[in-house]
Design a protein around this motif. Structure first.
Motif, PDB file in Angstrom:
ATOM      1  N   UNK A   1       0.838  -1.209   0.000  1.00  0.00           N
ATOM      2  CA  UNK A   1       0.000   0.000   0.000  1.00  0.00           C
ATOM      3  C   UNK A   1       0.871   1.257   0.000  1.00  0.00           C
ATOM      4  N   UNK A   2       1.926   1.235   0.809  1.00  0.00           N
ATOM      5  CA  UNK A   2       2.828   2.378   0.888  1.00  0.00           C
ATOM      6  C   UNK A   2       3.465   2.653  -0.472  1.00  0.00           C
ATOM      7  N   UNK A   3       3.831   1.594  -1.173  1.00  0.00           N
ATOM      8  CA  UNK A   3       4.441   1.743  -2.501  1.00  0.00           C
ATOM      9  C   UNK A   3       3.503   2.448  -3.471  1.00  0.00           C
ATOM     10  N   UNK A   4       2.200   2.217  -3.318  1.00  0.00           N
ATOM     11  CA  UNK A   4       1.203   2.849  -4.195  1.00  0.00           C
ATOM     12  C   UNK A   4       0.763   4.216  -3.679  1.00  0.00           C
ATOM     13  N   UNK A   5       1.343   4.645  -2.563  1.00  0.00           N
ATOM     14  CA  UNK A   5       0.957   5.938  -1.996  1.00  0.00           C
ATOM     15  C   UNK A   5      -0.322   5.907  -1.201  1.00  0.00           C
ATOM     16  N   UNK A   6      -0.791   4.689  -0.863  1.00  0.00           N
ATOM     17  CA  UNK A   6      -2.020   4.537  -0.076  1.00  0.00           C
ATOM     18  C   UNK A   6      -1.648   4.567   1.410  1.00  0.00           C
ATOM     19  N   UNK A   7      -1.313   5.774   1.875  1.00  0.00           N
ATOM     20  CA  UNK A   7      -0.762   5.909   3.221  1.00  0.00           C
ATOM     21  C   UNK A   7      -1.724   5.454   4.315  1.00  0.00           C
ATOM     22  N   UNK A   8      -2.993   5.811   4.178  1.00  0.00           N
ATOM     23  CA  UNK A   8      -3.968   5.461   5.206  1.00  0.00           C
ATOM     24  C   UNK A   8      -4.082   3.948   5.357  1.00  0.00           C
TER      25      UNK A   8
END
Length: 299
Positions: free
Chosen positions: A122-129
């Motif tokens: 998720x972090x890699x895709x910028x999905x921080x939440x």
């Protein structure tokens, strides 16, 4: 369990311990001759062993093949996790990894490693939440996972939620006081607060525990800011022992020599930087400290 099957497994395990993957693979494959279609548990255990061998040897298609064979026999969280981690190692589509980590978790909500790597996906895709939610699940499952605490702190640092970031990174260090990545992150956070002295203390503590040229780059930046150019050069030299091909370390060393009034040495370092990465020439042309030096070069 067939005695011959068991003996092959024991022999294979010995070779695995010694790191002789070829012989272990051969014995595991032979062991399958002594299982029937009804012996699902035995076959699945061998398939997992073979998949692990191929992962260690970076033979990703074969690893994927055995994880898929397991799923043909029975849905298992470890097989979905294996498909996802294999895809990550290959640099494949992150969404594919997410799909399989989630399938593993659907079968086993307590699968902490699946939650952990799902967070990173998720972090890699910028999905921080979503990444934050997954890291918190890892911590709920294992309150002593110092890596997850630190990684959660890293996300908050990127989001400039620095108090939260510091809270989680400190928890990581409370569990493992010599964890290099957390020591580095505390240095970053202290620098953000303007506490250069404390930042340097954490950075120095991280040397030998955190293998990244940015550790030395950040330290040199503090010394340059404080106009202690000789100290900057000394720490860059230390970094270049471990990372002799780091364009950034050579570049900062060139800047430090220029600020020290040694353009002859600055020229030598910027040439080294350009030889490693030609883009350094363009960086220097736009840099007030180095533009006049590189204009003399015929590149």
């Amino acid at each position: 369990m067939d005695l011959k099957f068991k003996n092959y497994l024991i022999l294979a395990e010995d070779f695995l311990i010694d790191g002789d993957y070829d012989k272990a693979e051969d014995l595991l494959l032979k062991s399958l001759n002594f299982t029937s279609e009804k012996d699902l548990d035995e076959r699945i255990s061998v398939y997992f062993e073979l998949a692990d061998i191929y992962l260690k040897q970076e033979v990703y298609e074969e690893a994927k093949n055995y994880f898929e064979r397991i799923l043909d026999l029975q849905e298992m969280p470890g097989a979905y996790y294996g498909l996802a981690i294999t895809n990550d190692f290959e640099g494949g589509d992150t969404n594919y990894s997410i799909e399989n980590y989630k399938r593993a978790i659907d079968l086993d909500h307590t699968y902490d490693r699946a939650h952990y790597y799902l967070a990173h996906a998720y972090d890699k895709l910028g999905e921080n939440k979503l990444a934050i939610e997954e890291f918190k699940k890892v911590i709920d499952l294992d309150e002593f996972d110092f890596v997850a605490y630190n990684d959660l702190g890293s996300i908050y640092e990127v989001l400039n939620k620095n108090e939260l970031a510091e809270n989680y990174v400190k928890k990581s260090l409370y569990i493992k006081e010599d964890y290099g990545r957390a020591l580095y992150n505390m240095g970053v956070l202290c620098k953000k607060k303007g506490d250069n002295k404390q930042a340097l203390k954490y950075y120095y503590d991280a040397i030998g525990k955190f293998e990244d040229p940015f550790l030395f780059l950040n330290m040199s930046a503090i010394y340059i800011e404080e106009k202690d150019y000789e100290a900057a050069i000394d720490i860059l030299n230390r970094g270049l022992i471990d990372f002799p091909k780091s364009v950034n370390l050579h570049y900062n060393k060139a800047c430090s020599f220029h600020l020290l009034g040694r353009d002859d040495l600055a020229k030598e370092e910027i040439i080294k930087a350009i030889e490693i990465n030609p883009d350094a020439y363009d960086w220097a042309l736009r840099d007030d400290d180095l533009s006049e030096i590189v204009k003399e070069l015929k590149w």
